[in-house]
Design a protein around this motif. Structure first.
Motif, short mmCIF file in Angstrom:
data_model
loop_
_atom_site.label_atom_id
_atom_site.label_comp_id
_atom_site.label_asym_id
_atom_site.label_seq_id
_atom_site.Cartn_x
_atom_site.Cartn_y
_atom_site.Cartn_z
N ARG A 360 4.94 18.89 6.55
CA ARG A 360 5.65 20.02 7.13
C ARG A 360 5.68 21.09 6.13
O ARG A 360 6.00 20.90 5.03
N ASP A 361 5.56 22.50 6.72
CA ASP A 361 5.80 23.37 5.83
C ASP A 361 7.28 24.15 6.18
O ASP A 361 7.29 25.08 6.67
N ILE A 362 8.23 23.39 5.59
CA ILE A 362 9.63 23.84 5.71
C ILE A 362 10.47 23.79 4.39
O ILE A 362 10.15 22.94 3.73
N SER A 363 10.89 24.81 4.08
CA SER A 363 11.89 25.04 2.77
C SER A 363 13.02 24.14 3.23
O SER A 363 13.85 24.18 4.08
N PHE A 364 13.39 23.02 2.13
CA PHE A 364 14.69 22.40 2.38
C PHE A 364 15.57 22.48 1.18
O PHE A 364 15.31 22.27 -0.02
N LYS A 365 16.53 23.37 1.21
CA LYS A 365 17.60 23.67 0.26
C LYS A 365 18.70 22.84 0.32
O LYS A 365 19.42 22.58 1.17
N ILE A 366 19.13 22.49 -0.80
CA ILE A 366 20.25 21.31 -1.18
C ILE A 366 21.32 21.95 -2.02
O ILE A 366 21.12 22.36 -3.10
N GLN A 367 22.53 22.20 -1.47
CA GLN A 367 23.52 22.93 -2.13
C GLN A 367 24.78 21.72 -2.07
O GLN A 367 25.41 21.76 -1.30
N ARG A 368 24.80 21.10 -3.22
CA ARG A 368 25.86 20.06 -3.51
C ARG A 368 26.99 20.38 -4.46
O ARG A 368 26.48 20.54 -5.68
N GLU A 369 28.18 20.13 -4.12
CA GLU A 369 29.25 19.80 -4.94
C GLU A 369 29.69 18.66 -5.13
O GLU A 369 30.09 18.01 -4.23
N GLU A 370 29.29 18.07 -6.31
CA GLU A 370 29.83 16.63 -6.51
C GLU A 370 31.16 16.39 -6.37
O GLU A 370 31.94 17.22 -7.02
N ALA A 371 31.50 15.17 -5.64
CA ALA A 371 32.91 15.05 -5.71
C ALA A 371 33.20 14.17 -6.98
O ALA A 371 32.75 13.23 -6.92
N LYS A 372 34.25 14.52 -7.50
CA LYS A 372 34.80 13.89 -8.80
C LYS A 372 36.08 13.20 -8.45
O LYS A 372 37.06 13.46 -8.82
N ILE A 373 35.65 12.22 -7.66
CA ILE A 373 36.71 11.15 -7.19
C ILE A 373 36.48 9.84 -7.40
O ILE A 373 35.18 9.49 -7.61
N PRO A 374 37.55 8.88 -7.25
CA PRO A 374 37.16 7.55 -7.15
C PRO A 374 36.29 7.34 -5.99
O PRO A 374 36.11 8.07 -5.04
N ASN A 375 36.21 5.95 -5.70
CA ASN A 375 35.49 5.61 -4.54
C ASN A 375 36.42 5.65 -3.29
O ASN A 375 37.39 5.95 -3.29
N GLU A 495 39.71 8.13 3.10
CA GLU A 495 40.82 7.60 2.17
C GLU A 495 40.46 7.15 0.67
O GLU A 495 39.26 6.60 0.51
N ILE A 496 41.05 7.69 -0.30
CA ILE A 496 40.66 7.18 -1.72
C ILE A 496 41.13 6.03 -2.01
O ILE A 496 41.93 5.37 -1.48
N THR A 497 40.18 4.99 -2.70
CA THR A 497 40.59 3.70 -2.82
C THR A 497 40.15 3.33 -4.40
O THR A 497 39.18 3.91 -4.90
N ASP A 498 40.96 2.40 -4.92
CA ASP A 498 40.70 1.90 -6.36
C ASP A 498 39.60 1.01 -6.32
O ASP A 498 39.23 0.42 -7.54
N LYS A 499 39.21 0.08 -5.09
CA LYS A 499 38.56 -0.87 -5.13
C LYS A 499 37.10 -0.33 -5.56
O LYS A 499 36.51 0.57 -5.29
N GLU A 500 36.10 -1.47 -6.17
CA GLU A 500 34.71 -1.26 -6.68
C GLU A 500 33.91 -1.02 -5.12
O GLU A 500 34.35 -1.68 -4.22
N CYS A 501 32.86 -0.30 -5.35
CA CYS A 501 31.88 -0.22 -4.31
C CYS A 501 31.24 -1.73 -4.00
O CYS A 501 30.97 -2.40 -4.75
N ASN A 502 31.14 -1.77 -2.75
CA ASN A 502 30.37 -2.90 -2.40
C ASN A 502 28.76 -2.75 -2.67
O ASN A 502 28.12 -1.99 -2.15
N LYS A 503 28.51 -3.53 -3.83
CA LYS A 503 26.99 -3.49 -4.20
C LYS A 503 26.29 -4.93 -4.03
O LYS A 503 26.90 -6.03 -4.00
#
Length: 643
Positions: A360-375, A495-503
């Protein structure tokens, strides 16, 4: 003597070769007198026992239950919820029901239940309580459309057949075995004869008024059929297609009018088969992808495999949501928040979207502000579904040469343990009218004009998105203008959590030792059998395959006791299905291990009724395809090693 129970007994008696004569009491007192008279009455076919001890006290033989009756409340369609007057017949059981269901209401006594229905229809009483099948018959025969009924969960009444103390109680066992030999839906089919009405009994206008939901389903089903026919038969003229559609619609409506419940059964069967047929190749895709991932592929190949795995999981999620319409309609979609990494979820959604943009000839622009937070606590699948659904629509409705913009930022809240994730997805596509933006989140909503009509999806995407956002406590809004584009804005508090991500537990296979465990797997599909064998043998298990249910029974019977530790049983197989094979193994009197060996259903049948059917057949557990090997191993451990 006519009725659901007499007709059912005729089937059972004819099958068992039992001769009989009906005694038909006119009144309740006469019925009780018949039941007590051992000289004239040998059995009662509609006994409702409070306890089995009551039968034992009377020295009766009893069969297994053959029908469970639920009550229904019959009211007028304009019922306001208040029952001031309830109608009943002068019987002790009926009076006690009305006392329980409408306490304090004035009772209007009637001679028959037909009079009760007339009293409700004419407004002399607010409600009547009768058995569900009886309510169906009365409401369906009301051509005025005045009456309606509501099925009640409680109370329920179970009916058995009772053999008197003067007869051989072995007859109860014979009748019970005959019941088990009957078709599963026999009671429902018999009930349909008394609760449904032929098209000839109703005018067309009456039928439409009485069955608005079925009418909508007919239109939806045949809209889909017409679309399919158009693809297959491109050369047919529009006039021929219209004539064929009218003819098929007329035939289908006549059939649905004759069998009022047929539409729901057809839908359930269709979804079940579609789910099974789609899950079978999905099992192969996901299974072989998992096997390939363990072969130490190069980084480039591994990256492709990971994206295939992500896309497969997303496709499986779509199958689960779209095909299980009853789950969507009733709002029973599960939401399971777990500790998760927002960046990983967003990356996955964007990777899937980039796949949509191939060629497809479509421009895909991504503007991300990464969250500096726990999980945070979130359901990764549901959040990804929200993003992918919106992004896929943007791709679908944006012509080549256009642009799509994805923006995200994290807004930390004032120390309350939550953050707000803000997503904004814009496109320069065909847009929507202002009127349609008010309906875009409704189920089956599709705009009827312009090029948007070339997309014939079921219209559940945005409805599902709205449900998921609501589940997460968030908000979603849309702004759009015809021929200029559309913008969706999503805000979700997490909700912010201190638990580790499920990997994924990459060391799972190293922690489990199932060496020497002997597995019999019944699977008619070669690919599925190969996948299961490879994955199970990696854990040290010995696998022997049966090509169908009959073959599984023969293999189990022809091997010494204790040869196999567990059986993995597919359901839909030729010769003998999984339910039948399980019952046959459990019934082997000369093989005690047949009653105790763990049997685990491993099937593409994934509806709640399929799980219950597996348990009812004697299986220990039910796993849905595509199989997740970790879940298979955990289930085997639970039943083989009692872990």
């Amino acid at each position: 003597m006519k009725g659901i129970i007499p007709d059912y007994f005729r089937k059972i008696a004819d099958y068992a070769g039992i001769s009989y004569e009906f005694l038909t009491p006119v009144t309740r007192d006469e019925y009780i007198a018949y039941q007590k008279n051992k000289e004239t009455t040998d059995m009662s076919i509609d006994a409702r026992l409070e306890t089995d001890n009551y039968a034992e006290t009377n020295k009766w033989g009893i069969t297994a239950p053959f029908i469970t009756m639920q009550l229904a409340r019959v009211t007028r369609r304009d019922f306001d919820g208040k029952i001031n007057v309830v109608t009943t017949v002068d019987q002790t059981a009926s009076n006690s029901i009305e006392d329980a269901m409408a306490p304090g209401a004035e009772k209007l006594m009637c001679s028959t239940r037909q009079e009760m229905m007339e009293a409700v229809r004419k407004g002399k009483a607010d409600a009547a309580f009768v058995y569900y099948y009886m309510a169906q018959a009365f409401v369906n025969s009301d051509t005025t459309g005045t009456l309606t009924y509501t099925l009640l969960e409680q109370p329920t009444y179970t009916y058995r057949m009772v053999i008197s103390s003067t007869e051989n109680h072995a007859l109860a066992g014979i009748l019970t075995k005959a019941m088990y030999a009957m078709p599963q839906n026999l009671v429902e089919d018999i009930a349909a004869r008394y609760t449904t009405y032929k098209a000839a009994d109703l005018t067309f206008v009456d039928w439409i008024r009485l069955h608005p939901v079925v009418t909508v389903w007919v239109l939806l089903i045949f809209g889909w059929l017409l679309t399919t026919m158009a693809v297959i038969a491109m050369r047919l003229s529009a006039r021929k297609k219209a004539q064929k559609a009218v003819q098929e619609t007329a035939e289908e409506m006549a059939e649905l009018a004759e069998h009022a419940q047929a539409a729901n059964k057809a839908k359930t069967a269709f979804l079940s088969h579609m789910s099974h047929d789609m899950r079978t190749p999905m099992n192969a895709i996901m299974g072989f992808t998992g096997i390939a991932m363990k072969k130490n592929p190069s980084d480039e190949v591994k990256n492709c495999l990971e994206k295939i795995d992500e896309s497969s999981e997303y496709l499986l999620s779509l199958i689960n949501d779209v095909l299980d319409l009853t789950r969507v309609e009733s709002g029973k979609v599960k939401y399971n928040p777990v500790p998760a990494d927002l960046k990983s979820i967003t990356d996955s959604a964007l990777d899937i979207t980039k796949g949509f943009l191939t060629n497809r000839d479509i421009s895909f622009k991504i503007q991300r502000e990464e969250a500096k937070i726990p999980n945070v606590l979130v359901d990764p699948v549901r959040l990804r579904d929200v993003l992918v659904n919106i992004l896929s629509n943007a791709v679908k409705f944006t012509p080549d040469g256009g642009a799509i913009t994805f923006e995200t930022r994290c807004q930390e809240k004032g120390g309350d343990g939550y953050i707000n994730m803000h997503y904004r997805i814009s496109d320069t596509g065909i847009g929507m009218s202002e009127e349609f933006t008010k309906e875009v989140f409704e189920e089956f909503a599709q705009e009827d004009s312009d090029v948007r009509t070339q997309y014939h999806g079921v219209g559940l995407g945005m409805a599902i998105v709205k449900k998921y956002v609501d589940m997460m406590g968030g908000t979603i809004s849309v702004q759009s203008k015809k021929h200029e584009g559309t913008t969706f804005t999503v805000d979700i508090p997490l909700e912010i959590t201190d638990k580790e991500c499920n990997k994924s537990d990459t060391g799972f296979s190293e922690k489990v030792n199932l060496t020497g465990v002997n597995v019999l797997i019944a699977e008619d599909n070669e690919l599925n059998a190969e996948i299961a064998a490879v994955q199970l043998e990696e854990f040290g298990m010995n696998v022997e395959r049966a090509v169908d249910g009959k073959n599984a029974v023969e293999i189990f019977r022809n091997h010494p006791e204790g040869t196999f530790d567990v059986i993995l049983m597919d359901i839909m197989m030729p010769e003998m299905n999984g339910y039948e094979a399980t019952k046959a193994i459990r019934a082997m009197n000369d093989r005690p291990d047949g009653k105790n060996i763990p049997i685990i259903a491993m099937t593409a049948n994934s509806f709640a009724e399929d799980v219950q059917a597996s348990l009812d057949a004697g299986m220990n557990a039910h796993l849905s395809k595509p199989i997740v090997i970790e879940e298979v191993i955990k289930t085997i451990l639970r039943y083989v090693h009692n872990d």
